[in-house]
Write a protein that holds these residues in place. Structure first.
Motif, PDB file in Angstrom:
ATOM      1  N   UNK A 228     119.346  -1.626  91.131  1.00  0.00           N
ATOM      2  CA  UNK A 228     118.967  -2.463  92.095  1.00  0.00           C
ATOM      3  C   UNK A 228     119.415  -1.726  93.534  1.00  0.00           C
ATOM      4  N   UNK A 229     120.492  -1.405  93.394  1.00  0.00           N
ATOM      5  CA  UNK A 229     120.979  -0.717  94.514  1.00  0.00           C
ATOM      6  C   UNK A 229     120.393   0.706  94.868  1.00  0.00           C
ATOM      7  N   UNK A 230     120.226   1.305  93.827  1.00  0.00           N
ATOM      8  CA  UNK A 230     119.514   2.649  93.999  1.00  0.00           C
ATOM      9  C   UNK A 230     118.084   2.425  94.659  1.00  0.00           C
ATOM     10  N   UNK A 231     117.429   1.313  94.118  1.00  0.00           N
ATOM     11  CA  UNK A 231     116.071   1.341  94.558  1.00  0.00           C
ATOM     12  C   UNK A 231     116.066   0.929  95.884  1.00  0.00           C
ATOM     13  N   UNK A 232     116.916  -0.008  96.530  1.00  0.00           N
ATOM     14  CA  UNK A 232     117.130  -0.556  97.601  1.00  0.00           C
ATOM     15  C   UNK A 232     117.398   0.812  98.570  1.00  0.00           C
ATOM     16  N   UNK A 233     118.301   1.709  98.310  1.00  0.00           N
ATOM     17  CA  UNK A 233     118.768   2.688  99.146  1.00  0.00           C
ATOM     18  C   UNK A 233     117.559   3.739  99.285  1.00  0.00           C
ATOM     19  N   UNK A 234     116.781   3.954  98.174  1.00  0.00           N
ATOM     20  CA  UNK A 234     115.742   4.831  98.211  1.00  0.00           C
ATOM     21  C   UNK A 234     114.519   3.962  98.960  1.00  0.00           C
ATOM     22  N   UNK A 235     114.110   3.092  98.859  1.00  0.00           N
ATOM     23  CA  UNK A 235     113.017   2.496  99.478  1.00  0.00           C
ATOM     24  C   UNK A 235     113.517   2.278 101.108  1.00  0.00           C
ATOM     25  N   UNK A 236     114.755   2.218 101.271  1.00  0.00           N
ATOM     26  CA  UNK A 236     115.222   2.055 102.817  1.00  0.00           C
ATOM     27  C   UNK A 236     114.816   3.487 103.412  1.00  0.00           C
ATOM     28  N   UNK A 237     115.112   4.623 102.697  1.00  0.00           N
ATOM     29  CA  UNK A 237     115.247   6.016 103.316  1.00  0.00           C
ATOM     30  C   UNK A 237     113.452   6.298 103.416  1.00  0.00           C
ATOM     31  N   UNK A 238     112.588   5.887 102.651  1.00  0.00           N
ATOM     32  CA  UNK A 238     111.363   6.140 102.642  1.00  0.00           C
ATOM     33  C   UNK A 238     110.750   5.212 103.791  1.00  0.00           C
ATOM     34  N   UNK A 239     111.371   4.149 103.953  1.00  0.00           N
ATOM     35  CA  UNK A 239     111.006   3.264 105.325  1.00  0.00           C
ATOM     36  C   UNK A 239     111.385   4.127 106.549  1.00  0.00           C
ATOM     37  N   UNK A 240     112.466   4.481 106.494  1.00  0.00           N
ATOM     38  CA  UNK A 240     112.876   5.218 107.642  1.00  0.00           C
ATOM     39  C   UNK A 240     112.265   6.338 107.900  1.00  0.00           C
ATOM     40  N   UNK A 241     111.764   7.077 106.964  1.00  0.00           N
ATOM     41  CA  UNK A 241     110.644   8.296 107.281  1.00  0.00           C
ATOM     42  C   UNK A 241     109.499   7.825 107.658  1.00  0.00           C
ATOM     43  N   UNK A 242     108.806   6.489 107.132  1.00  0.00           N
ATOM     44  CA  UNK A 242     107.466   6.304 107.361  1.00  0.00           C
ATOM     45  C   UNK A 242     107.255   5.664 108.546  1.00  0.00           C
ATOM     46  N   UNK A 243     108.519   5.100 109.089  1.00  0.00           N
ATOM     47  CA  UNK A 243     108.339   4.385 110.526  1.00  0.00           C
ATOM     48  C   UNK A 243     109.010   5.467 111.614  1.00  0.00           C
ATOM     49  N   UNK A 244     109.280   6.658 111.596  1.00  0.00           N
ATOM     50  CA  UNK A 244     109.965   7.768 112.080  1.00  0.00           C
ATOM     51  C   UNK A 244     111.271   7.467 112.665  1.00  0.00           C
ATOM     52  N   UNK A 245     111.812   6.508 112.060  1.00  0.00           N
ATOM     53  CA  UNK A 245     113.265   6.350 112.457  1.00  0.00           C
ATOM     54  C   UNK A 245     114.031   7.440 111.978  1.00  0.00           C
ATOM     55  N   UNK A 246     114.023   8.019 110.817  1.00  0.00           N
ATOM     56  CA  UNK A 246     114.603   9.340 110.329  1.00  0.00           C
ATOM     57  C   UNK A 246     114.455  10.358 111.207  1.00  0.00           C
ATOM     58  N   UNK A 247     112.913  10.584 111.536  1.00  0.00           N
ATOM     59  CA  UNK A 247     112.808  11.667 112.442  1.00  0.00           C
ATOM     60  C   UNK A 247     113.614  11.406 113.688  1.00  0.00           C
ATOM     61  N   UNK A 248     113.672  10.303 114.414  1.00  0.00           N
ATOM     62  CA  UNK A 248     114.729  10.177 115.586  1.00  0.00           C
ATOM     63  C   UNK A 248     115.936  10.488 115.601  1.00  0.00           C
ATOM     64  N   UNK A 249     116.608  10.092 114.175  1.00  0.00           N
ATOM     65  CA  UNK A 249     117.848  10.487 114.156  1.00  0.00           C
ATOM     66  C   UNK A 249     117.971  11.916 113.991  1.00  0.00           C
ATOM     67  N   UNK A 250     117.100  12.489 113.118  1.00  0.00           N
ATOM     68  CA  UNK A 250     117.242  14.027 112.916  1.00  0.00           C
ATOM     69  C   UNK A 250     117.328  14.692 114.368  1.00  0.00           C
ATOM     70  N   UNK A 251     116.297  14.302 115.261  1.00  0.00           N
ATOM     71  CA  UNK A 251     115.964  15.053 116.333  1.00  0.00           C
ATOM     72  C   UNK A 251     117.318  14.816 117.154  1.00  0.00           C
ATOM     73  N   UNK A 252     117.889  13.815 117.199  1.00  0.00           N
ATOM     74  CA  UNK A 252     119.350  13.638 117.984  1.00  0.00           C
ATOM     75  C   UNK A 252     120.327  14.561 117.653  1.00  0.00           C
ATOM     76  N   UNK A 253     120.352  15.160 116.311  1.00  0.00           N
ATOM     77  CA  UNK A 253     121.419  15.712 115.935  1.00  0.00           C
ATOM     78  C   UNK A 253     120.864  17.389 115.720  1.00  0.00           C
ATOM     79  N   UNK A 254     119.536  17.380 115.529  1.00  0.00           N
ATOM     80  CA  UNK A 254     119.189  18.751 115.088  1.00  0.00           C
ATOM     81  C   UNK A 254     118.047  19.279 115.933  1.00  0.00           C
ATOM     82  N   UNK A 255     117.521  18.422 116.873  1.00  0.00           N
ATOM     83  CA  UNK A 255     116.226  18.780 117.690  1.00  0.00           C
ATOM     84  C   UNK A 255     116.432  19.955 118.469  1.00  0.00           C
ATOM     85  N   UNK A 256     115.305  20.071 119.211  1.00  0.00           N
ATOM     86  CA  UNK A 256     115.167  21.249 120.097  1.00  0.00           C
ATOM     87  C   UNK A 256     115.877  20.967 121.350  1.00  0.00           C
TER      88      UNK A 256
END
Length: 272
Positions: A228-256
């Motif tokens: 249950x916890x593993x599925x929650x974490x995985x779905x949360x990560x996928x949602x971050x990617x699909x909504x662009x939230x992950x990319x914003x966090x990535x750009x904050x630390x690793x962007x141009x």
């Protein structure tokens, strides 16, 4: 017959009594506590390190944990871990989850479960510029620094059996050994080496060299056998990617334009 019926009754009662404990999981614990306790690095920029101005642990992985805690509706608590303590602390229940540049390796599956990959990198070498080390092949007869409990220790030895691996508790300690000339190279994931190199007062004195010694897919460390916890974490990560939230966090630390620039060249696994 009566004896058999009596035994059957006892078995049924035992199952019923155990049921509440069997169904209770990490999600329930976290929500009851009102906090997600995450094991993170505190000396490894830009993934997790202590900000000099705020004296708080900040970084890429901390922002991911903040996003996860928000989805859970709880606050985030951080506990520093090292490469050698992160799995034991998770197993002992000292933390709920580990976000600490941990490579998802088959042999670690016996100790912890993993999320889907949330960061992809590969192992390389950090050396003194012009020092004569340009690849793992050049490490024969030389000393190379790594950290205890990391996959880098074994990988570099496989890539160059003729080298001597000296392991330290933290990456800053390993880098200090390199600067003092006690080792001729240090090795870990390229994404970590970028942060280490740029943390130096004279980053141009160092260079990251060689082809990838091994691929290093990072997964969040999770308690074993809690789907249950593993599925929650995985779905949360996928949602971050699909909504662009992950990319914003990535750009904050690793962007141009960032000190630790690394282009985002991979895509997260998304379930249909």
């Amino acid at each position: 017959m009566r004896k058999t019926a009596w035994i059957s009754t006892l078995v049924c009662l035992a199952v019923l009594c155990a049921a509440p404990f069997a169904t209770a999981g990490k999600l329930d614990d976290i929500k009851a506590r009102g906090a997600l306790v995450a094991g993170v690095k505190d000396s490894q920029p830009p993934f997790g390190y202590v900000d000099e101005k705020s004296n708080q642990i900040v970084g890429f992985e901390i922002d991911l944990m903040e996003a996860l805690a928000k989805r859970l509706g709880v606050k985030l608590e951080l506990k520093p871990v090292t490469s050698s303590t992160r799995i034991p602390m998770l197993g002992q229940g000292a933390v709920d989850i580990v976000a600490a540049t941990m490579t998802h390796k088959k042999e670690r599956e016996d100790q912890v479960d993993f999320s889907i990959t949330y960061f992809m990198t590969g192992q390389k070498l950090l050396v003194k510029k012009g020092g004569g080390v340009n690849s793992a092949a050049d490490l024969a007869g030389k000393k190379v620094a790594s950290v205890k409990g990391s996959t880098s220790e074994q990988n570099v030895k496989k890539a160059q059996p003729g080298c001597t691996v000296i392991s330290f508790e933290t990456y800053p300690e390993a880098f200090l050994a390199l600067k003092q000339g006690k080792v001729q190279a240090m090795t870990t994931d390229e994404s970590i080496l970028v942060g280490i190199k740029n943390s130096d007062d004279n980053p141009d004195a160092w260079e990251i060299v060689g082809d990838y010694i091994s691929p290093e897919p990072y997964g969040l460390g999770l308690p074993e056998n809690d789907s249950d916890f593993r599925d929650f974490v995985n779905l949360a990560l996928m949602n971050m990617w699909e909504t662009g939230e992950y990319q914003k966090i990535y750009e904050k630390w690793f962007g141009k334009g960032k000190k630790d620039y690394l282009p985002l060249t991979w895509k997260m696994e998304l379930w249909p």
